[in-house]
Motif scaffolding. Structure first.
Motif, mmCIF file in Angstrom:
data_model
loop_
_atom_site.group_PDB
_atom_site.id
_atom_site.type_symbol
_atom_site.label_atom_id
_atom_site.label_comp_id
_atom_site.label_asym_id
_atom_site.label_seq_id
_atom_site.Cartn_x
_atom_site.Cartn_y
_atom_site.Cartn_z
ATOM 1 N N SER A 23 4.951 -3.871 0.899
ATOM 2 C CA SER A 23 5.013 -2.636 1.834
ATOM 3 C C SER A 23 6.392 -2.173 2.166
ATOM 4 O O SER A 23 7.275 -2.407 1.387
ATOM 5 N N SER A 24 6.333 -0.939 2.509
ATOM 6 C CA SER A 24 7.582 -0.330 3.052
ATOM 7 C C SER A 24 8.452 -0.960 3.729
ATOM 8 O O SER A 24 9.766 -1.233 3.464
ATOM 9 N N ASP A 25 8.095 -1.682 4.706
ATOM 10 C CA ASP A 25 8.685 -2.774 5.667
ATOM 11 C C ASP A 25 9.252 -3.831 4.655
ATOM 12 O O ASP A 25 10.657 -4.093 4.773
ATOM 13 N N GLU A 26 8.662 -4.418 3.814
ATOM 14 C CA GLU A 26 9.103 -5.461 2.796
ATOM 15 C C GLU A 26 10.336 -4.898 2.017
ATOM 16 O O GLU A 26 11.264 -5.482 1.821
ATOM 17 N N ALA A 27 10.153 -3.591 1.303
ATOM 18 C CA ALA A 27 11.170 -3.024 0.484
ATOM 19 C C ALA A 27 12.342 -2.910 1.403
ATOM 20 O O ALA A 27 13.281 -3.243 0.931
ATOM 21 N N LYS A 28 12.374 -2.557 2.459
ATOM 22 C CA LYS A 28 13.403 -2.298 3.414
ATOM 23 C C LYS A 28 13.975 -3.551 3.902
ATOM 24 O O LYS A 28 15.340 -3.701 3.940
ATOM 25 N N ARG A 29 13.247 -4.486 4.001
ATOM 26 C CA ARG A 29 13.939 -5.855 4.321
ATOM 27 C C ARG A 29 14.569 -6.664 3.084
ATOM 28 O O ARG A 29 15.880 -7.071 3.105
ATOM 29 N N VAL A 30 14.079 -6.496 1.660
ATOM 30 C CA VAL A 30 14.604 -6.756 0.492
ATOM 31 C C VAL A 30 15.744 -6.089 0.101
ATOM 32 O O VAL A 30 16.608 -6.445 -0.485
ATOM 33 N N CYS A 31 15.833 -4.730 0.406
ATOM 34 C CA CYS A 31 17.000 -3.935 0.180
ATOM 35 C C CYS A 31 17.796 -3.812 1.447
ATOM 36 O O CYS A 31 18.389 -2.692 1.710
ATOM 37 N N SER A 32 18.175 -4.731 1.957
ATOM 38 C CA SER A 32 19.086 -4.698 3.309
ATOM 39 C C SER A 32 20.538 -4.093 2.993
ATOM 40 O O SER A 32 21.064 -3.884 4.286
ATOM 41 N N GLU A 33 20.939 -4.209 2.027
ATOM 42 C CA GLU A 33 22.316 -3.483 1.665
ATOM 43 C C GLU A 33 22.100 -1.911 1.738
ATOM 44 O O GLU A 33 23.304 -1.224 1.818
ATOM 45 N N VAL A 53 2.274 3.311 -7.328
ATOM 46 C CA VAL A 53 1.109 3.701 -6.639
ATOM 47 C C VAL A 53 1.224 3.514 -5.291
ATOM 48 O O VAL A 53 1.448 2.466 -4.845
ATOM 49 N N GLN A 54 1.085 4.339 -4.371
ATOM 50 C CA GLN A 54 1.161 4.259 -2.772
ATOM 51 C C GLN A 54 -0.394 4.139 -2.347
ATOM 52 O O GLN A 54 -1.161 5.015 -2.612
ATOM 53 N N THR A 55 -0.871 3.128 -1.615
ATOM 54 C CA THR A 55 -2.061 2.818 -1.116
ATOM 55 C C THR A 55 -2.003 2.851 0.434
ATOM 56 O O THR A 55 -1.172 1.944 0.740
ATOM 57 N N ALA A 56 -2.807 3.260 1.040
ATOM 58 C CA ALA A 56 -2.667 3.453 2.578
ATOM 59 C C ALA A 56 -3.454 2.120 2.968
ATOM 60 O O ALA A 56 -4.799 1.738 2.478
ATOM 61 N N LEU A 57 -3.138 1.349 3.986
ATOM 62 C CA LEU A 57 -3.751 0.148 4.518
ATOM 63 C C LEU A 57 -4.045 0.169 5.966
ATOM 64 O O LEU A 57 -3.064 1.049 6.669
ATOM 65 N N PRO A 58 -4.646 -0.402 6.437
ATOM 66 C CA PRO A 58 -4.814 -0.290 8.015
ATOM 67 C C PRO A 58 -3.319 -0.718 8.855
ATOM 68 O O PRO A 58 -3.203 0.021 9.841
ATOM 69 N N ASP A 59 -2.708 -1.242 8.239
ATOM 70 C CA ASP A 59 -1.544 -1.746 8.980
ATOM 71 C C ASP A 59 -0.311 -1.149 8.163
ATOM 72 O O ASP A 59 0.993 -1.676 8.196
ATOM 73 N N GLY A 60 -0.379 -0.090 7.403
ATOM 74 C CA GLY A 60 0.694 0.474 6.597
ATOM 75 C C GLY A 60 0.410 1.034 5.324
ATOM 76 O O GLY A 60 -0.677 1.099 4.516
ATOM 77 N N GLN A 61 1.741 1.327 4.492
ATOM 78 C CA GLN A 61 1.373 1.603 3.214
ATOM 79 C C GLN A 61 1.792 0.299 2.305
ATOM 80 O O GLN A 61 2.657 -0.470 2.538
ATOM 81 N N GLU A 62 1.093 0.195 1.066
ATOM 82 C CA GLU A 62 1.428 -0.932 0.080
ATOM 83 C C GLU A 62 1.753 0.047 -1.186
ATOM 84 O O GLU A 62 1.214 1.002 -1.343
ATOM 85 N N TYR A 63 2.654 -0.708 -1.746
ATOM 86 C CA TYR A 63 3.263 0.036 -3.196
ATOM 87 C C TYR A 63 2.957 -0.931 -4.270
ATOM 88 O O TYR A 63 3.289 -2.015 -4.118
ATOM 89 N N ARG A 64 2.235 -0.499 -5.498
ATOM 90 C CA ARG A 64 2.401 -1.342 -6.462
ATOM 91 C C ARG A 64 2.801 -0.338 -7.713
ATOM 92 O O ARG A 64 2.939 0.667 -7.730
ATOM 93 N N TRP A 65 3.262 -1.104 -8.773
ATOM 94 C CA TRP A 65 3.796 -0.508 -10.106
ATOM 95 C C TRP A 65 2.640 -0.040 -10.708
ATOM 96 O O TRP A 65 1.536 -0.566 -10.794
ATOM 97 N N ALA A 66 2.373 1.384 -11.036
ATOM 98 C CA ALA A 66 1.738 1.870 -11.726
ATOM 99 C C ALA A 66 1.434 1.477 -13.227
ATOM 100 O O ALA A 66 0.478 1.708 -13.788
ATOM 101 N N THR A 67 2.526 1.118 -13.815
ATOM 102 C CA THR A 67 2.353 0.841 -15.153
ATOM 103 C C THR A 67 3.123 -0.735 -15.248
ATOM 104 O O THR A 67 3.762 -1.248 -14.260
#
Length: 89
Positions: A23-33, A53-67
């Protein structure tokens, strides 16, 4: 300037490439620098370029690698972000 930008982009991409989906929040957490806004902008750029690939979920956005991640070359993408598309005569 370019070296600073390269390091910032590497700081975002390195932890994300290790993840299959996040998720966007997970990405921000692991990229805390880096700042949350920079992470968001980088995610948007990766979606724009077709790597995520960005997918809308009920609690936010999820990102997955497209390839397959094995086909994504972070260094090449970073180079393109820094130097852009240059037309040579």
């Amino acid at each position: 300037m370019n070296d600073d930008r390269r390091k910032r982009l590497e700081g975002v991409l390195t932890p994300l490439v290790a993840m299959d989906a996040f998720s966007s929040d997970e990405a921000k957490r692991v990229c805390s620098e880096t700042t949350p806004a920079y992470v968001t902008r980088t995610l948007r750029d990766l979606v724009r370029d077709g790597f995520l690939v960005q997918t809308a979920l009920p609690d936010g956005q999820e990102y997955r690698w497209a390839t397959p991640k094995s086909r994504f070359e972070p260094e090449r993408w970073i180079y393109q972000q820094i130097h852009g598309t240059q037309i040579k005569e």
